[in-house]
Structure formats: C-alpha cells, structure tokens
Design a protein around this motif. Structure first.
Motif, PDB file in Angstrom:
ATOM      1  N   GLN A 220       0.832  -1.204   0.000  1.00  0.00           N
ATOM      2  CA  GLN A 220       0.000   0.000   0.000  1.00  0.00           C
ATOM      3  C   GLN A 220       0.868   1.257   0.000  1.00  0.00           C
ATOM      4  O   GLN A 220       0.586   2.225  -0.714  1.00  0.00           O
ATOM      5  CB  GLN A 220      -0.927  -0.007   1.220  1.00  0.00           C
ATOM      6  CG  GLN A 220      -2.046  -1.021   1.142  1.00  0.00           C
ATOM      7  CD  GLN A 220      -2.838  -1.113   2.436  1.00  0.00           C
ATOM      8  OE1 GLN A 220      -2.311  -0.881   3.527  1.00  0.00           O
ATOM      9  NE2 GLN A 220      -4.114  -1.444   2.317  1.00  0.00           N
ATOM     10  N   MET A 221       1.916   1.230   0.807  1.00  0.00           N
ATOM     11  CA  MET A 221       2.852   2.353   0.802  1.00  0.00           C
ATOM     12  C   MET A 221       3.477   2.527  -0.574  1.00  0.00           C
ATOM     13  O   MET A 221       3.642   3.650  -1.066  1.00  0.00           O
ATOM     14  CB  MET A 221       3.945   2.124   1.850  1.00  0.00           C
ATOM     15  CG  MET A 221       5.011   3.203   1.924  1.00  0.00           C
ATOM     16  SD  MET A 221       6.412   2.917   0.797  1.00  0.00           S
ATOM     17  CE  MET A 221       7.201   1.539   1.620  1.00  0.00           C
ATOM     18  N   GLY A 222       3.797   1.403  -1.242  1.00  0.00           N
ATOM     19  CA  GLY A 222       4.367   1.466  -2.577  1.00  0.00           C
ATOM     20  C   GLY A 222       3.433   2.121  -3.573  1.00  0.00           C
ATOM     21  O   GLY A 222       3.864   2.892  -4.439  1.00  0.00           O
ATOM     22  N   MET A 223       2.128   1.831  -3.468  1.00  0.00           N
ATOM     23  CA  MET A 223       1.150   2.439  -4.375  1.00  0.00           C
ATOM     24  C   MET A 223       1.062   3.945  -4.156  1.00  0.00           C
ATOM     25  O   MET A 223       0.991   4.727  -5.108  1.00  0.00           O
ATOM     26  CB  MET A 223      -0.223   1.791  -4.166  1.00  0.00           C
ATOM     27  CG  MET A 223      -0.307   0.341  -4.623  1.00  0.00           C
ATOM     28  SD  MET A 223      -1.940  -0.368  -4.332  1.00  0.00           S
ATOM     29  CE  MET A 223      -2.943   0.644  -5.423  1.00  0.00           C
TER      30      MET A 223
ATOM     31  N   MET B 277       2.924   9.467  -6.052  1.00  0.00           N
ATOM     32  CA  MET B 277       3.733  10.668  -5.870  1.00  0.00           C
ATOM     33  C   MET B 277       4.780  10.789  -6.972  1.00  0.00           C
ATOM     34  O   MET B 277       5.062  11.883  -7.462  1.00  0.00           O
ATOM     35  CB  MET B 277       4.423  10.635  -4.501  1.00  0.00           C
ATOM     36  CG  MET B 277       3.491  10.730  -3.314  1.00  0.00           C
ATOM     37  SD  MET B 277       4.412  10.620  -1.752  1.00  0.00           S
ATOM     38  CE  MET B 277       3.070  10.690  -0.558  1.00  0.00           C
ATOM     39  N   GLY B 278       5.364   9.641  -7.371  1.00  0.00           N
ATOM     40  CA  GLY B 278       6.342   9.650  -8.457  1.00  0.00           C
ATOM     41  C   GLY B 278       5.742  10.120  -9.768  1.00  0.00           C
ATOM     42  O   GLY B 278       6.350  10.895 -10.508  1.00  0.00           O
ATOM     43  N   LEU B 279       4.509   9.664 -10.054  1.00  0.00           N
ATOM     44  CA  LEU B 279       3.828  10.111 -11.275  1.00  0.00           C
ATOM     45  C   LEU B 279       3.506  11.604 -11.190  1.00  0.00           C
ATOM     46  O   LEU B 279       3.582  12.325 -12.187  1.00  0.00           O
ATOM     47  CB  LEU B 279       2.550   9.296 -11.489  1.00  0.00           C
ATOM     48  CG  LEU B 279       2.756   7.835 -11.907  1.00  0.00           C
ATOM     49  CD1 LEU B 279       1.413   7.109 -11.964  1.00  0.00           C
ATOM     50  CD2 LEU B 279       3.459   7.752 -13.253  1.00  0.00           C
ATOM     51  N   GLY B 280       3.149  12.065  -9.979  1.00  0.00           N
ATOM     52  CA  GLY B 280       2.907  13.493  -9.794  1.00  0.00           C
ATOM     53  C   GLY B 280       4.160  14.307 -10.027  1.00  0.00           C
ATOM     54  O   GLY B 280       4.124  15.388 -10.613  1.00  0.00           O
TER      55      GLY B 280
ATOM     56  N   SER C 217      -3.365   8.329  -2.455  1.00  0.00           N
ATOM     57  CA  SER C 217      -2.672   8.345  -3.748  1.00  0.00           C
ATOM     58  C   SER C 217      -3.043   9.586  -4.543  1.00  0.00           C
ATOM     59  O   SER C 217      -2.183  10.237  -5.148  1.00  0.00           O
ATOM     60  CB  SER C 217      -3.004   7.084  -4.556  1.00  0.00           C
ATOM     61  OG  SER C 217      -2.544   5.922  -3.908  1.00  0.00           O
ATOM     62  N   VAL C 218      -4.329   9.935  -4.538  1.00  0.00           N
ATOM     63  CA  VAL C 218      -4.782  11.134  -5.247  1.00  0.00           C
ATOM     64  C   VAL C 218      -4.173  12.377  -4.612  1.00  0.00           C
ATOM     65  O   VAL C 218      -3.678  13.278  -5.311  1.00  0.00           O
ATOM     66  CB  VAL C 218      -6.321  11.218  -5.249  1.00  0.00           C
ATOM     67  CG1 VAL C 218      -6.792  12.561  -5.798  1.00  0.00           C
ATOM     68  CG2 VAL C 218      -6.921  10.079  -6.060  1.00  0.00           C
ATOM     69  N   ILE C 219      -4.197  12.430  -3.282  1.00  0.00           N
ATOM     70  CA  ILE C 219      -3.596  13.575  -2.586  1.00  0.00           C
ATOM     71  C   ILE C 219      -2.107  13.659  -2.893  1.00  0.00           C
ATOM     72  O   ILE C 219      -1.566  14.740  -3.152  1.00  0.00           O
ATOM     73  CB  ILE C 219      -3.831  13.462  -1.066  1.00  0.00           C
ATOM     74  CG1 ILE C 219      -5.313  13.664  -0.740  1.00  0.00           C
ATOM     75  CG2 ILE C 219      -2.975  14.474  -0.303  1.00  0.00           C
ATOM     76  CD1 ILE C 219      -5.666  13.426   0.712  1.00  0.00           C
ATOM     77  N   GLY C 220      -1.432  12.503  -2.877  1.00  0.00           N
ATOM     78  CA  GLY C 220       0.000  12.482  -3.172  1.00  0.00           C
ATOM     79  C   GLY C 220       0.303  12.986  -4.567  1.00  0.00           C
ATOM     80  O   GLY C 220       1.248  13.762  -4.768  1.00  0.00           O
ATOM     81  N   PHE C 221      -0.497  12.563  -5.555  1.00  0.00           N
ATOM     82  CA  PHE C 221      -0.296  13.006  -6.936  1.00  0.00           C
ATOM     83  C   PHE C 221      -0.488  14.514  -7.056  1.00  0.00           C
ATOM     84  O   PHE C 221       0.317  15.210  -7.682  1.00  0.00           O
ATOM     85  CB  PHE C 221      -1.263  12.276  -7.864  1.00  0.00           C
ATOM     86  CG  PHE C 221      -1.168  12.710  -9.299  1.00  0.00           C
ATOM     87  CD1 PHE C 221      -0.261  12.110 -10.161  1.00  0.00           C
ATOM     88  CD2 PHE C 221      -1.986  13.721  -9.804  1.00  0.00           C
ATOM     89  CE1 PHE C 221      -0.165  12.512 -11.490  1.00  0.00           C
ATOM     90  CE2 PHE C 221      -1.895  14.132 -11.121  1.00  0.00           C
ATOM     91  CZ  PHE C 221      -0.979  13.519 -11.970  1.00  0.00           C
ATOM     92  N   LEU C 222      -1.562  15.034  -6.465  1.00  0.00           N
ATOM     93  CA  LEU C 222      -1.884  16.454  -6.614  1.00  0.00           C
ATOM     94  C   LEU C 222      -0.916  17.355  -5.855  1.00  0.00           C
ATOM     95  O   LEU C 222      -0.480  18.384  -6.375  1.00  0.00           O
ATOM     96  CB  LEU C 222      -3.321  16.711  -6.140  1.00  0.00           C
ATOM     97  CG  LEU C 222      -4.433  16.068  -6.972  1.00  0.00           C
ATOM     98  CD1 LEU C 222      -5.793  16.323  -6.331  1.00  0.00           C
ATOM     99  CD2 LEU C 222      -4.420  16.590  -8.401  1.00  0.00           C
TER     100      LEU C 222
END
Length: 423
Positions: A263-266, A271-274, A320-325
């Motif tokens: 889950q941490m990896g996802m 975040m990497g894609l962001g 994940s969404v928060i991390g990306f944004l």
C-alpha cells in the motif's frame, strides 16, 4: 533522426526536440542510477552485512560529491565552450561505476565507488540544461527544461524501482546494478552521434556576435546577479522540503499510519507520477504566466504534501490522489534550479550558474537536512520531519516574491506597456 540546421520551426524532427529528448533520457537514467542503491539495499544489505547507518553514509557521500562536481564541471564546460566534450566522458563514467557497484564486496569498496559515481553524475543536470536552453525557442524554454527535469519522476522514481527490484528478486542485486548501467552506455552513443554543441552550429558571424565561452574576468558577474543568490536560497529551502519529506514519508506511512508495504508502494508511486507530471506542467504554465508567480504558487502548494500526510489518514486511493496532486511542488525545481538562473545570465554562464545553485541546494537540503530531520524524528516523533519539510516550502514561497521576472512573455509585456516619453 533529428535534423540540425534550418529545419521548419513546426517540424517535430527539429533539433530543439531532439536535444530535449536526449537530455530527458540522459538525466532520467542518471537519477535512476543515483537511487539504485536505495532500491537494491534490501537485497545487498543483508548479503554484505550493511546496516542502516552505512546506507545513510553511502547516500550522503554521493550527494556531497554530486553537488561539488556539478559546480566544478559545469564551470569547466562554460570555460571551454563545449557541453558535449564534458557530457560524453561523464556519461560513460557513470555507467562504468554502476557496473563496478555490482561487484563491490565490502563497505569501503561500495562507499568509494558511489563517491566516484557522484562525481560523474553531478555535472549532468547543469550541462544537460545548458544544452537545452541554448537550443530552445523562447516560447517553449520553460516547458523544455521542465520536461528534461521531470524525467527524475518518471524514470528515476517510477520505472527505476519497478525494474531494479524485479531484476534483484529474479536474479540478484548485482544484476540490478548491471541493468542500471546499460542505459548510460546507450545514451553515450546517442550523444556521440547526434548531440551538437551550439557553437559548432553557428556561423562565423554569429560566433563573433555571441561570445560562447566563459572568460575568467566574466566569472564575478554570476555573483553580482541578484536572482542567483535568491535561487540559491530557494534551492536550500525546497531541497529541505524534498529530502525531509521523501526520506521519511515511506516510514511514516508504514509505522505511523499502519499501511502495508504494498500500500505504501502504491501511494509513493502516485507521488512519483505526480513528480513527472508537475515537473513539466509547472514550467509550461510559467511560459504563459511568468516564472515568479508560478514559483510562488507551487512553493505554497508544496506545503500541502507533508501537511496532508501528517493530518489526513484516508484510504490508499484517497492518499494516492492527494499524493499526486500535492507533489505539484516538484514544478518549482526546474524553475529555481535551471530556468531562472539560465534566463538571468547569458548562455555562456549557464553551466556554472546551474551548478552553483545545485551545489548549495544539495549540500544543505540533500546532506544536512536528512540528518537533522532524523534527530527531530527520534526526539519528537515521525511527524517532525514533515513539519520541517512544510516550513522549508513555505519560506521558499515568500522568498520567491523577491525574484526579478525572467520569462520572455512577461518581459515583452512589460516593455510593451511602458509609456513612451514624448519630446
């Protein structure tokens, strides 16, 4: 392949696009190799009996050598007036040191090899971006330089861990280092045959008009330029944000928020894609809005990354969404690291200026801050590094207000709106 010369400005197969793609992959593979020891440590650590302190020292030594080397060799490339003659040997060198990392059998050997790795990799960003700025059209300069630097998110932080951990699991950690070195060899031959120094493409008249080599007497100009001092301060603060956040976010997610390893990896992959997306989208926006307002905006957005992680405990999808944004803060890095310094001086200074900003940021944010944040985590809890990261981004946003605007679109607008004096 990409043409050099008087190709149509709208043609995709023009040299401007070619140099952007060459530098995108070169820097992306460099950053993947830089992080390879972190990805492969769960495999090599038990085998070579390394502890976490030794891993930290390996990472720190590389960061120190990276920062100093970038400034030294960036300056050398300015003095000799050639990016290619410096970039080629260091591209070959970092591939060689990756292969040597795979055969290291002791801590001393690994430490020495990774130090030399830092020496060879540090100059790549200053030289690559100096090459890009020399061949970029004004309206695409920010996008081009941001796209090159965004490769650290796509190749270094997303593709790298997937490929290297797969190879290490299926074969060995030795094979992981060997695989990490192969792309550098490929890029060496790509650069050898298709990269062209800007001065080699100029006519004699253009060379006479535009001095392309840094002279010794020109050197103090860099330190008399206000934007260089401001971007050095921003680099130290934003790298405080980056390293305090990224070093402790995975541990925080697992130990404090109790997410599983996958889950941490996802979440970190999002975040990497962001990092990749915002790494070029932010500079693209700055081509339209200006460098200063974009840097101010995204510095304050960067505050949200550690704050949201510290305060919000949602599902994997939500995080994940928060991390990306909120990784939109990565949009700042191409701007303060290369775009603003590159536009504040003539092209002959770019390698030195970018290397200087990189050196200050790496020495403070990449070397000192992880240790300080680690001590804070031990004394005040795992949230402490996140608040340190947030503070770094917030102060950076306020300092960005003092920048002198360098974006061509804003400077043209300012000239056009200046009232003419009648006689």
């Amino acid at each position: 392949m990409f043409k050099v010369g008087d190709e149509p400005k709208k043609s995709f197969f023009r040299y401007e696009n070619g140099v952007v793609l060459m530098m995108f992959f070169t820097f992306g593979f460099v950053f993947m190799e830089r992080l390879s020891v972190v990805y492969l440590f769960p495999f090599l650590g038990p085998d070579l009996k390394f502890n976490n302190a030794e891993l930290g020292l390996i990472v720190s030594v590389l960061a120190i050598c990276w920062s100093l080397s970038g400034f030294v060799f960036g300056t050398i490339s300015d003095f000799i007036g050639s990016r290619k003659n410096v970039l080629l040997p260091i591209t070959l060198a970092f591939s060689l040191f990756s292969f040597l990392s795979g055969i290291a059998k002791s801590f001393g050997a690994m430490l020495s090899i990774r130090a030399l790795m830092g020496v060879s990799e540090g100059p790549v960003l200053p030289i690559a971006q100096a090459s890009v700025i020399a061949d970029s059209s004004e309206e695409r300069r920010g996008f081009n330089m941001g796209f090159v630097q965004s490769s650290l998110g796509l190749i270094g932080s997303t593709v790298g861990p997937l490929v290297l951990t797969f190879v290490a699991t299926k074969y060995s950690w030795h094979a992981g280092f060997y695989i990490a070195g192969i792309p550098g060899l490929i890029m060496f031959f790509v650069l050898l045959f298709w990269m062209k120094d800007p001065n080699k493409r100029m006519s004699k008249e253009q060379l006479a008009k535009h001095e392309h080599r840094l002279r010794r007497e020109d050197y103090p100009v860099i330190f008399r330029t206000r934007n260089i001092w401001i971007t050095m301060a921003i680099a130290a603060l934003m790298m405080t944000w980056l390293f305090a956040f990224t070093t402790f976010a995975p541990t925080f997610l697992v130990e404090y928020d109790k997410y599983t390893g996958p889950q941490m990896g996802m979440i970190t992959a999002a975040m990497g894609l962001g990092t990749f997306f915002w790494g070029f989208m932010g500079p693209y926006i700055s081509d339209k809005w200006g460098r200063k307002p974009t840097l101010v905006l995204f510095s304050f957005v960067a505050v949200l990354s550690p704050v949201c992680l510290a305060l919000i405990h949602g599902s994997v999808l939500v995080m994940s969404v928060i991390g990306f944004l909120t990784c939109a803060g990565q949009a700042c890095f191409p701007l303060f690291m290369v775009v603003v310094p590159g536009e504040s001086l003539s092209p002959k200074y770019v390698g030195t200026a970018v290397g200087l900003v990189q050196m200050v940021g790496e020495l403070i944010g990449g070397t000192a801050i992880p240790s300080i944040a680690g001590v804070a985590a031990d004394h005040f809890g795992l949230q402490a590094p996140l608040w340190i990261a947030a503070a770094g981004a917030a102060v950076s946003g306020f300092i960005a207000f003092t920048l002198k605007e360098t974006a061509p679109v804003r400077r043209r607008s300012a000239r056009n709106t200046t009232p003419s004096m009648s006689v």
